[in-house]
Scaffold this motif. Sequence first.
Motif, PDB file in Angstrom:
ATOM      1  N   LEU A 148       0.826  -1.203   0.000  1.00 22.69           N
ATOM      2  CA  LEU A 148       0.000   0.000   0.000  1.00 22.69           C
ATOM      3  C   LEU A 148       0.867   1.262   0.000  1.00 22.69           C
ATOM      4  O   LEU A 148       0.571   2.233  -0.703  1.00 22.69           O
ATOM      5  N   SER A 149       1.933   1.231   0.796  1.00 18.56           N
ATOM      6  CA  SER A 149       2.849   2.388   0.845  1.00 18.56           C
ATOM      7  C   SER A 149       3.550   2.584  -0.492  1.00 18.56           C
ATOM      8  O   SER A 149       3.714   3.716  -0.963  1.00 18.56           O
ATOM      9  N   LEU A 150       3.964   1.473  -1.118  1.00 23.20           N
ATOM     10  CA  LEU A 150       4.618   1.550  -2.428  1.00 23.20           C
ATOM     11  C   LEU A 150       3.730   2.239  -3.455  1.00 23.20           C
ATOM     12  O   LEU A 150       4.204   2.983  -4.311  1.00 23.20           O
ATOM     13  N   ILE A 151       2.438   1.975  -3.369  1.00 23.81           N
ATOM     14  CA  ILE A 151       1.488   2.544  -4.330  1.00 23.81           C
ATOM     15  C   ILE A 151       1.182   4.000  -4.003  1.00 23.81           C
ATOM     16  O   ILE A 151       1.106   4.860  -4.892  1.00 23.81           O
ATOM     17  N   ALA A 152       1.026   4.308  -2.722  1.00 31.43           N
ATOM     18  CA  ALA A 152       0.617   5.657  -2.312  1.00 31.43           C
ATOM     19  C   ALA A 152       1.721   6.691  -2.563  1.00 31.43           C
ATOM     20  O   ALA A 152       1.440   7.801  -3.034  1.00 31.43           O
ATOM     21  N   ILE A 153       2.964   6.336  -2.264  1.00 29.50           N
ATOM     22  CA  ILE A 153       4.057   7.315  -2.347  1.00 29.50           C
ATOM     23  C   ILE A 153       4.233   7.872  -3.757  1.00 29.50           C
ATOM     24  O   ILE A 153       4.289   9.097  -3.944  1.00 29.50           O
ATOM     25  N   ILE A 156       1.374  10.307  -4.699  1.00 28.89           N
ATOM     26  CA  ILE A 156       1.493  11.606  -4.031  1.00 28.89           C
ATOM     27  C   ILE A 156       2.599  12.440  -4.669  1.00 28.89           C
ATOM     28  O   ILE A 156       2.416  13.626  -4.980  1.00 28.89           O
ATOM     29  N   LEU A 157       3.754  11.805  -4.875  1.00 33.03           N
ATOM     30  CA  LEU A 157       4.883  12.530  -5.483  1.00 33.03           C
ATOM     31  C   LEU A 157       4.557  12.953  -6.913  1.00 33.03           C
ATOM     32  O   LEU A 157       4.952  14.042  -7.351  1.00 33.03           O
ATOM     33  N   GLY A 158       3.836  12.103  -7.642  1.00 33.10           N
ATOM     34  CA  GLY A 158       3.441  12.450  -9.007  1.00 33.10           C
ATOM     35  C   GLY A 158       2.514  13.647  -9.040  1.00 33.10           C
ATOM     36  O   GLY A 158       2.656  14.541  -9.886  1.00 33.10           O
ATOM     37  N   ALA A 159       1.564  13.689  -8.100  1.00 32.38           N
ATOM     38  CA  ALA A 159       0.659  14.840  -8.024  1.00 32.38           C
ATOM     39  C   ALA A 159       1.424  16.117  -7.712  1.00 32.38           C
ATOM     40  O   ALA A 159       1.163  17.183  -8.299  1.00 32.38           O
ATOM     41  N   LEU A 160       2.399  16.025  -6.803  1.00 34.50           N
ATOM     42  CA  LEU A 160       3.224  17.196  -6.476  1.00 34.50           C
ATOM     43  C   LEU A 160       4.046  17.643  -7.677  1.00 34.50           C
ATOM     44  O   LEU A 160       4.171  18.845  -7.958  1.00 34.50           O
ATOM     45  N   PHE A 161       4.596  16.674  -8.417  1.00 31.91           N
ATOM     46  CA  PHE A 161       5.420  16.996  -9.582  1.00 31.91           C
ATOM     47  C   PHE A 161       4.604  17.739 -10.637  1.00 31.91           C
ATOM     48  O   PHE A 161       5.036  18.773 -11.157  1.00 31.91           O
ATOM     49  N   PHE A 162       3.421  17.225 -10.940  1.00 28.25           N
ATOM     50  CA  PHE A 162       2.600  17.888 -11.948  1.00 28.25           C
ATOM     51  C   PHE A 162       2.074  19.229 -11.449  1.00 28.25           C
ATOM     52  O   PHE A 162       1.865  20.156 -12.235  1.00 28.25           O
ATOM     53  N   GLY A 163       1.888  19.336 -10.127  1.00 33.26           N
ATOM     54  CA  GLY A 163       1.513  20.629  -9.563  1.00 33.26           C
ATOM     55  C   GLY A 163       2.606  21.665  -9.771  1.00 33.26           C
ATOM     56  O   GLY A 163       2.334  22.825 -10.121  1.00 33.26           O
ATOM     57  N   ILE A 164       3.843  21.252  -9.592  1.00 29.34           N
ATOM     58  CA  ILE A 164       4.985  22.150  -9.830  1.00 29.34           C
ATOM     59  C   ILE A 164       5.028  22.569 -11.292  1.00 29.34           C
ATOM     60  O   ILE A 164       5.267  23.734 -11.627  1.00 29.34           O
ATOM     61  N   LEU A 165       4.808  21.602 -12.196  1.00 26.13           N
ATOM     62  CA  LEU A 165       4.822  21.920 -13.627  1.00 26.13           C
ATOM     63  C   LEU A 165       3.755  22.944 -13.989  1.00 26.13           C
ATOM     64  O   LEU A 165       3.982  23.838 -14.809  1.00 26.13           O
ATOM     65  N   LEU A 166       2.591  22.813 -13.382  1.00 24.22           N
ATOM     66  CA  LEU A 166       1.489  23.723 -13.702  1.00 24.22           C
ATOM     67  C   LEU A 166       1.803  25.166 -13.338  1.00 24.22           C
ATOM     68  O   LEU A 166       1.398  26.105 -14.026  1.00 24.22           O
ATOM     69  N   PHE A 167       2.548  25.347 -12.236  1.00 25.67           N
ATOM     70  CA  PHE A 167       2.806  26.703 -11.747  1.00 25.67           C
ATOM     71  C   PHE A 167       4.215  27.196 -12.045  1.00 25.67           C
ATOM     72  O   PHE A 167       4.573  28.310 -11.650  1.00 25.67           O
ATOM     73  N   MET A 168       5.018  26.383 -12.745  1.00 23.99           N
ATOM     74  CA  MET A 168       6.417  26.755 -12.920  1.00 23.99           C
ATOM     75  C   MET A 168       6.605  27.948 -13.849  1.00 23.99           C
ATOM     76  O   MET A 168       7.645  28.589 -13.842  1.00 23.99           O
ATOM     77  N   GLY A 169       5.604  28.295 -14.659  1.00 25.69           N
ATOM     78  CA  GLY A 169       5.730  29.444 -15.561  1.00 25.69           C
ATOM     79  C   GLY A 169       5.920  30.754 -14.837  1.00 25.69           C
ATOM     80  O   GLY A 169       6.340  31.742 -15.435  1.00 25.69           O
ATOM     81  N   ARG A 170       5.639  30.772 -13.548  1.00 22.43           N
ATOM     82  CA  ARG A 170       5.789  31.997 -12.768  1.00 22.43           C
ATOM     83  C   ARG A 170       7.220  32.220 -12.289  1.00 22.43           C
ATOM     84  O   ARG A 170       7.527  33.258 -11.722  1.00 22.43           O
ATOM     85  N   PHE A 171       8.084  31.213 -12.504  1.00 23.75           N
ATOM     86  CA  PHE A 171       9.455  31.308 -11.988  1.00 23.75           C
ATOM     87  C   PHE A 171      10.438  31.588 -13.113  1.00 23.75           C
ATOM     88  O   PHE A 171      10.267  31.148 -14.248  1.00 23.75           O
ATOM     89  N   SER A 172      11.493  32.326 -12.767  1.00 24.63           N
ATOM     90  CA  SER A 172      12.596  32.567 -13.694  1.00 24.63           C
ATOM     91  C   SER A 172      13.857  32.766 -12.871  1.00 24.63           C
ATOM     92  O   SER A 172      13.791  33.060 -11.673  1.00 24.63           O
ATOM     93  N   SER A 173      15.015  32.605 -13.504  1.00 20.82           N
ATOM     94  CA  SER A 173      16.275  32.754 -12.781  1.00 20.82           C
ATOM     95  C   SER A 173      17.388  33.105 -13.748  1.00 20.82           C
ATOM     96  O   SER A 173      17.399  32.644 -14.897  1.00 20.82           O
ATOM     97  N   GLU A 174      18.331  33.947 -13.282  1.00 19.29           N
ATOM     98  CA  GLU A 174      19.520  34.276 -14.066  1.00 19.29           C
ATOM     99  C   GLU A 174      20.645  33.295 -13.791  1.00 19.29           C
ATOM    100  O   GLU A 174      21.658  33.294 -14.482  1.00 19.29           O
TER     101      GLU A 174
END
Length: 323
Positions: A148-153, A156-174
């Motif tokens: 169950l833990s193998l499946i859940a982790i 959760i991490l995949g949802a966080l990763f795609f969440g980062i992708l959705l909002f990453m357009g707001r970030f920039s760096s030199e």
Amino acid sequence: MYRKIVALVLSLLLAVGIIGAMLWRVWGDLNATLQYLHPLYLVPAILICVAAWFSRGWRYKIILARLTVIVPTLFATACIYLSQTVNLLVPARLGDLIRIILVRHEYDSTVSQGLSSIVVERVFDIITVAFLGLISILFVINVPEWALSLIAIPLILGALFFGILLFMGRFSSENKYVGYILTMLAEVKEASLTPSSALLLFFSSIAIWIMDTIICVSVAAMFNQEIPLAVVLLAIVAGNLVKAVPITPGGLGTYEASLAIIFELSGVAPATATLIAVIDHLIKNLITVIGGVASIFYFGNWVVPEMMASIKRRLSDNGDEDV
């Protein structure tokens, strides 16, 4: 460099030790179990395995196309065959990086595009495997907590990763390295988060892992075992999620142990469960190696020296060089 070579040797010994311990535990029952072997079921297992690899190649071609790198399906399949063959020999999935060399050499892609394509493939693999695991536990009784833990982790991490992708357009760096990471993430987003590409990659990944499961069903049939499909699917999910953690090259040993445990918990005799797990992985790895050798001839004489040089750089202490 020597520390990494020692780590490689130790990981290989660990893999051999796990498989050896599994076989030793049921050694007295192996002969009796092998008497029920029906080799004819090897034929569909092998054919489906080959089809699954070409399906992976087609999916990889789609990913590269989304990154504006247009390649034929045969080339993409050969890339995967060769990289997975190297993954059977070296730890930490370093073989995946071989693809960057291949695509850059033949189609003048950037390192960033090569890395992004690998990230997209791996993310969809892990998420779809975990999703199938979530479906399978609805039909399996007494699922162990570690499964169950193998499946859940990863979910959760995949949802966080795609969440980062959705909002990453707001970030920039030199900063050079942060900027490089942001560029790669933008490419990952472009390749995976449009509605058409997300659906195509998701369902093609589902199909690939169902084929992987059917291979194991065919192996079980070799021993007159009619294991419920949900149990086989859960075993494949557990084996591949454990395999994603680079403890041994290609998940050797850890994959077999995961499958055997799930099968035994479902009521399969230990010797039979062990043989199904070992033969399933053996078929998949042998087809991988055969495809990898064929791919070397497909790419030509330049590929082996380049691969060896890349692996040597990655095993050296200066592992941060370009691939």
